[in-house]
Design a protein around this motif. Structure first.
Motif, PDB file in Angstrom:
ATOM      1  N   GLN A  96     -62.206 -15.042 -33.921  1.00 46.02           N
ATOM      2  CA  GLN A  96     -60.329 -15.541 -33.783  1.00 46.02           C
ATOM      3  C   GLN A  96     -59.885 -16.302 -34.501  1.00 46.02           C
ATOM      4  O   GLN A  96     -59.231 -16.617 -35.310  1.00 46.02           O
ATOM      5  CB  GLN A  96     -60.065 -15.302 -32.164  1.00 46.02           C
ATOM      6  N   ALA A  97     -60.676 -17.615 -33.698  1.00 42.02           N
ATOM      7  CA  ALA A  97     -60.461 -19.084 -33.478  1.00 42.02           C
ATOM      8  C   ALA A  97     -60.976 -19.123 -35.878  1.00 42.02           C
ATOM      9  O   ALA A  97     -59.714 -20.085 -36.249  1.00 42.02           O
ATOM     10  CB  ALA A  97     -61.558 -20.243 -33.414  1.00 42.02           C
ATOM     11  N   LYS A  98     -61.590 -18.623 -36.182  1.00 39.02           N
ATOM     12  CA  LYS A  98     -61.200 -18.333 -37.497  1.00 39.02           C
ATOM     13  C   LYS A  98     -60.353 -18.135 -38.665  1.00 39.02           C
ATOM     14  O   LYS A  98     -59.289 -18.585 -39.308  1.00 39.02           O
ATOM     15  CB  LYS A  98     -62.963 -17.966 -37.959  1.00 39.02           C
ATOM     16  N   TRP A  99     -59.011 -16.929 -38.154  1.00 39.09           N
ATOM     17  CA  TRP A  99     -58.220 -16.287 -38.060  1.00 39.09           C
ATOM     18  C   TRP A  99     -57.222 -17.210 -38.322  1.00 39.09           C
ATOM     19  O   TRP A  99     -56.437 -17.137 -39.040  1.00 39.09           O
ATOM     20  CB  TRP A  99     -58.262 -14.893 -37.470  1.00 39.09           C
ATOM     21  N   ASP A 100     -56.670 -18.082 -36.553  1.00 37.61           N
ATOM     22  CA  ASP A 100     -56.267 -18.384 -36.831  1.00 37.61           C
ATOM     23  C   ASP A 100     -55.542 -19.895 -36.985  1.00 37.61           C
ATOM     24  O   ASP A 100     -54.968 -19.910 -37.348  1.00 37.61           O
ATOM     25  CB  ASP A 100     -56.417 -19.284 -34.879  1.00 37.61           C
ATOM     26  N   ALA A 101     -56.944 -20.751 -37.683  1.00 34.40           N
ATOM     27  CA  ALA A 101     -57.625 -21.414 -38.700  1.00 34.40           C
ATOM     28  C   ALA A 101     -56.956 -21.449 -39.992  1.00 34.40           C
ATOM     29  O   ALA A 101     -56.434 -22.113 -40.889  1.00 34.40           O
ATOM     30  CB  ALA A 101     -59.128 -22.145 -38.647  1.00 34.40           C
ATOM     31  N   LEU A 102     -56.536 -19.322 -40.639  1.00 32.34           N
ATOM     32  CA  LEU A 102     -56.037 -19.973 -41.763  1.00 32.34           C
ATOM     33  C   LEU A 102     -54.550 -19.313 -41.511  1.00 32.34           C
ATOM     34  O   LEU A 102     -54.012 -19.615 -41.203  1.00 32.34           O
ATOM     35  CB  LEU A 102     -56.630 -18.741 -41.792  1.00 32.34           C
ATOM     36  N   THR A 103     -54.245 -21.027 -42.842  1.00 29.94           N
ATOM     37  CA  THR A 103     -52.725 -20.657 -43.347  1.00 29.94           C
ATOM     38  C   THR A 103     -52.204 -18.863 -43.051  1.00 29.94           C
ATOM     39  O   THR A 103     -53.420 -18.161 -43.676  1.00 29.94           O
ATOM     40  CB  THR A 103     -52.544 -21.508 -44.306  1.00 29.94           C
ATOM     41  N   SER A 104     -50.962 -18.798 -42.972  1.00 33.54           N
ATOM     42  CA  SER A 104     -50.277 -17.975 -43.429  1.00 33.54           C
ATOM     43  C   SER A 104     -50.380 -17.428 -44.389  1.00 33.54           C
ATOM     44  O   SER A 104     -50.851 -16.365 -44.842  1.00 33.54           O
ATOM     45  CB  SER A 104     -48.488 -17.600 -43.123  1.00 33.54           C
ATOM     46  N   ALA A 105     -50.116 -18.457 -45.748  1.00 37.61           N
ATOM     47  CA  ALA A 105     -50.585 -18.166 -47.321  1.00 37.61           C
ATOM     48  C   ALA A 105     -52.338 -17.202 -47.699  1.00 37.61           C
ATOM     49  O   ALA A 105     -52.684 -16.843 -48.303  1.00 37.61           O
ATOM     50  CB  ALA A 105     -50.141 -19.446 -47.729  1.00 37.61           C
ATOM     51  N   GLN A 106     -52.723 -17.972 -47.045  1.00 39.87           N
ATOM     52  CA  GLN A 106     -54.831 -18.029 -46.732  1.00 39.87           C
ATOM     53  C   GLN A 106     -54.368 -16.250 -46.617  1.00 39.87           C
ATOM     54  O   GLN A 106     -55.562 -15.792 -46.996  1.00 39.87           O
ATOM     55  CB  GLN A 106     -55.692 -18.538 -46.135  1.00 39.87           C
ATOM     56  N   ARG A 107     -54.183 -16.032 -45.552  1.00 39.18           N
ATOM     57  CA  ARG A 107     -54.465 -14.726 -44.863  1.00 39.18           C
ATOM     58  C   ARG A 107     -53.631 -13.209 -45.489  1.00 39.18           C
ATOM     59  O   ARG A 107     -53.897 -12.335 -45.890  1.00 39.18           O
ATOM     60  CB  ARG A 107     -53.716 -14.603 -43.335  1.00 39.18           C
ATOM     61  N   LYS A 108     -53.093 -13.872 -46.353  1.00 39.37           N
ATOM     62  CA  LYS A 108     -52.113 -12.547 -47.246  1.00 39.37           C
ATOM     63  C   LYS A 108     -53.546 -12.883 -48.797  1.00 39.37           C
ATOM     64  O   LYS A 108     -52.863 -11.919 -49.806  1.00 39.37           O
ATOM     65  CB  LYS A 108     -50.802 -13.464 -48.330  1.00 39.37           C
ATOM     66  N   ARG A 109     -54.032 -14.085 -48.919  1.00 44.76           N
ATOM     67  CA  ARG A 109     -54.628 -13.664 -50.332  1.00 44.76           C
ATOM     68  C   ARG A 109     -55.963 -13.441 -49.794  1.00 44.76           C
ATOM     69  O   ARG A 109     -56.520 -12.788 -48.450  1.00 44.76           O
ATOM     70  CB  ARG A 109     -54.536 -14.989 -50.942  1.00 44.76           C
ATOM     71  N   PHE A 110     -57.389 -13.574 -50.841  1.00 42.74           N
ATOM     72  CA  PHE A 110     -58.523 -13.242 -50.759  1.00 42.74           C
ATOM     73  C   PHE A 110     -58.697 -14.440 -49.746  1.00 42.74           C
ATOM     74  O   PHE A 110     -58.514 -15.828 -49.814  1.00 42.74           O
ATOM     75  CB  PHE A 110     -59.567 -13.334 -51.536  1.00 42.74           C
ATOM     76  N   LEU A 111     -59.681 -14.406 -48.172  1.00 46.32           N
ATOM     77  CA  LEU A 111     -60.086 -15.175 -47.026  1.00 46.32           C
ATOM     78  C   LEU A 111     -60.912 -16.326 -47.746  1.00 46.32           C
ATOM     79  O   LEU A 111     -61.964 -15.726 -48.224  1.00 46.32           O
ATOM     80  CB  LEU A 111     -60.425 -14.021 -46.355  1.00 46.32           C
ATOM     81  N   PRO A 112     -59.901 -17.156 -47.416  1.00 44.90           N
ATOM     82  CA  PRO A 112     -61.144 -18.573 -47.963  1.00 44.90           C
ATOM     83  C   PRO A 112     -62.652 -19.003 -47.318  1.00 44.90           C
ATOM     84  O   PRO A 112     -62.942 -19.524 -46.944  1.00 44.90           O
ATOM     85  CB  PRO A 112     -60.622 -19.761 -48.215  1.00 44.90           C
ATOM     86  N   LEU A 113     -63.848 -17.688 -47.282  1.00 47.42           N
ATOM     87  CA  LEU A 113     -64.490 -18.054 -46.367  1.00 47.42           C
ATOM     88  C   LEU A 113     -65.558 -16.606 -46.351  1.00 47.42           C
ATOM     89  O   LEU A 113     -65.373 -15.835 -46.994  1.00 47.42           O
ATOM     90  CB  LEU A 113     -63.977 -18.138 -44.665  1.00 47.42           C
ATOM     91  N   CYS A 114     -66.993 -16.811 -45.934  1.00 48.25           N
ATOM     92  CA  CYS A 114     -67.780 -16.316 -45.614  1.00 48.25           C
ATOM     93  C   CYS A 114     -67.730 -15.197 -44.030  1.00 48.25           C
ATOM     94  O   CYS A 114     -67.118 -16.181 -42.969  1.00 48.25           O
ATOM     95  CB  CYS A 114     -69.019 -16.582 -45.833  1.00 48.25           C
ATOM     96  N   PRO A 115     -67.851 -13.902 -44.015  1.00 46.97           N
ATOM     97  CA  PRO A 115     -67.273 -12.976 -43.020  1.00 46.97           C
ATOM     98  C   PRO A 115     -68.763 -13.816 -41.757  1.00 46.97           C
ATOM     99  O   PRO A 115     -69.892 -13.606 -42.084  1.00 46.97           O
ATOM    100  CB  PRO A 115     -66.911 -12.164 -42.465  1.00 46.97           C
ATOM    101  N   ASP A 116     -68.836 -13.975 -40.392  1.00 50.00           N
ATOM    102  CA  ASP A 116     -69.606 -14.248 -39.163  1.00 50.00           C
ATOM    103  C   ASP A 116     -69.696 -12.829 -38.963  1.00 50.00           C
ATOM    104  O   ASP A 116     -71.831 -12.958 -39.133  1.00 50.00           O
ATOM    105  CB  ASP A 116     -69.072 -14.011 -37.772  1.00 50.00           C
ATOM    106  N   PHE A 117     -69.765 -11.508 -39.457  1.00 50.02           N
ATOM    107  CA  PHE A 117     -70.643 -10.313 -39.478  1.00 50.02           C
ATOM    108  C   PHE A 117     -70.186  -9.425 -40.792  1.00 50.02           C
ATOM    109  O   PHE A 117     -68.711  -9.204 -41.108  1.00 50.02           O
ATOM    110  CB  PHE A 117     -70.188  -9.560 -38.377  1.00 50.02           C
TER     111      PHE A 117
END
Length: 191
Positions: A96-117
């Motif tokens: 959840q902390a990784k999701w919360d750290a993303l901006t609204s704009a980042q959430r709407k596009r390809f997520l700029p991170l690697c999944p933890d799982f």
């Protein structure tokens, strides 16, 4: 899922924005992009693989809803990995902390991170070797726990950050370990 790789570098090198727009303009295609710039076009899965993937999503989704520890994603979600590739694992999860750290704009596009799982589920036309290469790329980009599942051979490769890959033959279940505490995937729904 059969994949077709297009080498475009001699003609064009797609920017992140151009690749994103290409995906938006062609929603019927499942596209990924390798760090080298190659475009990977994947065909839809068959019914059996689609059912297996659906069962994976449900299992993770139920666990996640009960624990509230993070955010889960299906195979249509794009992730922009730190190495520059754009990938869409079959199932993915972040805290959840990784999701919360993303901006609204980042959430709407390809997520700029690697999944933890994440999970990659092989279709009958997929090769084990290509799956291993993809899983290694995820691990090299920060994936903490990943499962490569081959329903045909009932084989699973477990990728843990900083550890050697563990291969299991016909396991009954898989544990989410410390990444997904309390999550257990019953593989009888997959086999």
């Amino acid at each position: 899922m059969t994949a077709l790789t297009l080498k475009l570098d001699s003609v064009v090198r797609l920017t992140d924005e151009q690749f994103y727009q290409l995906c938006q303009d062609n929603p019927e295609l499942k596209l990924e992009r390798a760090a080298t710039g190659e475009l990977i076009v994947m065909s839809p899965t068959g019914g059996e693989t689609g059912k297996q993937n659906f069962d994976l999503v449900i299992a993770l989704g139920v666990w996640n809803r009960q624990t509230g520890l993070g955010v889960g994603f299906d195979s249509s979600t794009g992730f922009r990995l730190p190495n520059g590739s754009d990938r869409s694992p079959d199932v993915a999860w972040i805290p959840q902390a990784k999701w919360d750290a993303l901006t609204s704009a980042q959430r709407k596009r390809f997520l700029p991170l690697c999944p933890d799982f994440l999970v990659e589920l092989l279709s009958p036309s997929d090769s084990w070797e290509a799956g291993e290469a993809k899983m290694q790329e995820y691990q090299d980009n920060g994936d903490r726990l990943g499962w490569l599942i081959d329903p045909e051979s009932r084989k699973v490769a477990i990728y843990r950050l900083g550890q050697a890959v563990e291969i299991l033959e016909s396991p009954d279940a898989l544990s989410g370990e410390d990444v997904l505490p309390g999550f257990v995937l019953n593989l009888q729904t997959i086999w």
